[in-house]
Design an enzyme around this catalytic site. Structure first.
Site, PDB file in Angstrom:
ATOM      1  N   HIS A   7      -4.392   4.491  -3.305  1.00  0.00           N
ATOM      2  CA  HIS A   7      -3.691   5.375  -2.641  1.00  0.00           C
ATOM      3  C   HIS A   7      -2.118   5.474  -2.941  1.00  0.00           C
ATOM      4  O   HIS A   7      -1.356   5.504  -3.931  1.00  0.00           O
ATOM      5  CB  HIS A   7      -4.292   6.901  -1.713  1.00  0.00           C
ATOM      6  N   GLU A   8      -2.261   5.170  -2.014  1.00  0.00           N
ATOM      7  CA  GLU A   8      -0.252   4.587  -1.281  1.00  0.00           C
ATOM      8  C   GLU A   8       0.273   3.872  -2.662  1.00  0.00           C
ATOM      9  O   GLU A   8       1.172   3.583  -3.259  1.00  0.00           O
ATOM     10  CB  GLU A   8      -0.403   3.428  -0.318  1.00  0.00           C
ATOM     11  N   HIS A  11       1.738   5.736  -5.391  1.00  0.00           N
ATOM     12  CA  HIS A  11       3.248   6.782  -4.921  1.00  0.00           C
ATOM     13  C   HIS A  11       3.940   5.463  -5.054  1.00  0.00           C
ATOM     14  O   HIS A  11       5.257   5.645  -5.722  1.00  0.00           O
ATOM     15  CB  HIS A  11       2.780   6.723  -3.666  1.00  0.00           C
TER      16      HIS A  11
END
Length: 349
Positions: A7-8, A11
């Site tokens: 998920h990170e 980003h």
């Protein structure tokens, strides 16, 4: 940790692509164990607690009037960066679903046989028909059909099938109770797609690779969509009181479920154990992706809402107001996490 790091990483790669400076990309939380700084000035760190990770961007938490800061990026670029995290969770889930589908095959929606003693035969359902919808719910995969049927307690159902000639037939009838299986049945069985991709190629030759792979990608995509639907439905059930705290698990409960799934699978084979755990990773990854898109303060969804409002208004939301909303949301989330953790421990005891 893997799911959150993916998920990170979403980003991270979006920030890099949008020209936003990433100060640190960390795997794990807490004190740093090892780490190093890249030529671009980003600190890559491995931290002591394996419970997640983070991507810290310049100007993310507070206004920084510098080139390359998150706060200086355009609204569209910030929206892309924020949405990239949940998007990568869906990508991870899709990849795992496709791997499992190619490895084991899938249950088809094509009806293989019909039991003459049950109501489906009397209603005109025949072998070779393909399930199209049940009670108005489109069923592109068998899991969706099975899920809808799981709520039936003998009530009349409306079933639409696609006949061999391509025409649609809609019938209504009541399931019949099977005393041996102790459940309601319609009276037909479905087949499989032919098994794993390897077996299909072995039986039909190399020419079957592309058609079979295309079908598996199609199946995997709609399986992912169904998982998203399940998460949304579950959240609605919690909000409306149809599900309670005992139906919710946090990290402690999740670890317990994963361990139990692994033990169940390992009794058969190591591959079965891996498959069981991968199935849970898929559901958890979809869960994280969907919940992060909800407009809950301190999650990505609330950031997207603020960015949309900024785009509509033509100016940023007051920073103090936004920070207060995030802070309150974070406190409420932490309180909920503590409550769920206590509930997990209680359930384990």
């Amino acid at each position: 940790m893997i799911i959150i790091v993916v998920h990170e990483w979403g980003h991270f790669i979006a920030a890099r692509a949008c020209g936003v400076y990433v100060e640190e990309f960390a795997v794990g939380m807490g004190p740093k164990i090892v780490g190093g700084t890249s030529k671009k000035g980003t600190l890559y760190a491995w931290r002591v607690f394996p419970i997640g990770g983070y991507c810290r961007m310049r100007g993310e938490e507070e206004e920084v009037d510098e080139e390359g800061s998150f706060s200086r990026a355009s609204v569209w670029r910030r929206m892309i960066i924020v949405a990239a995290g949940p998007f990568m969770n869906f990508v991870l889930a899709m990849i795992l679903v496709l791997i499992l589908t190619c490895s084991y095959g899938y249950i088809d929606t094509r009806i293989e046989s019909v039991d003459e003693a049950y109501p489906a035969a009397e209603a005109g359902i025949e072998a070779g028909d393909r399930i199209y919808s049940i009670n108005g719910h489109r069923t592109r995969i068998y899991s969706k059909f099975s899920y809808e049927m799981s709520f039936n307690k003998g009530e009349e159902i409306t079933l639409t099938v696609i006949k061999a000639d391509g025409s649609k037939k809609t019938v209504s009838f009541e399931p019949q109770f099977d005393s041996e299986l102790e459940r309601y049945r319609l009276g037909f069985s479905v087949g499989t797609n032919g098994g794993s991709l390897k077996n299909i190629v072995k039986e039909k030759g190399a020419g079957a690779v592309l058609p079979a792979l295309g079908s598996m990608i199609h199946q995997s995509f709609w399986t992912l969509c169904f998982d998203v639907e399940l998460v949304v439905r579950s959240f609605v059930q919690l909000i409306t009181g149809q599900a309670g705290l005992r139906d919710v698990s946090g990290p402690i409960g999740i670890v317990s479920v994963i361990g139990e799934s692994y033990r169940e699978g390992i009794r058969e084979s190591i591959m079965a154990a891996i498959s069981n755990v991968a199935s849970l990773v898929i559901l958890l990854s979809v869960n994280l992706g969907v919940l992060n898109l909800f407009p809950i303060p301190a999650l990505d969804g609330s950031r997207l809402v603020f960015l949309i409002l900024e785009k509509i208004r033509g100016k940023k939301i007051n920073e103090n107001v936004e920070n207060w909303i995030y802070t309150i949301g974070f406190i409420l989330l932490m309180g909920l996490m503590i409550l769920i953790a206590v509930n997990d421990i209680h359930n384990l005891l």
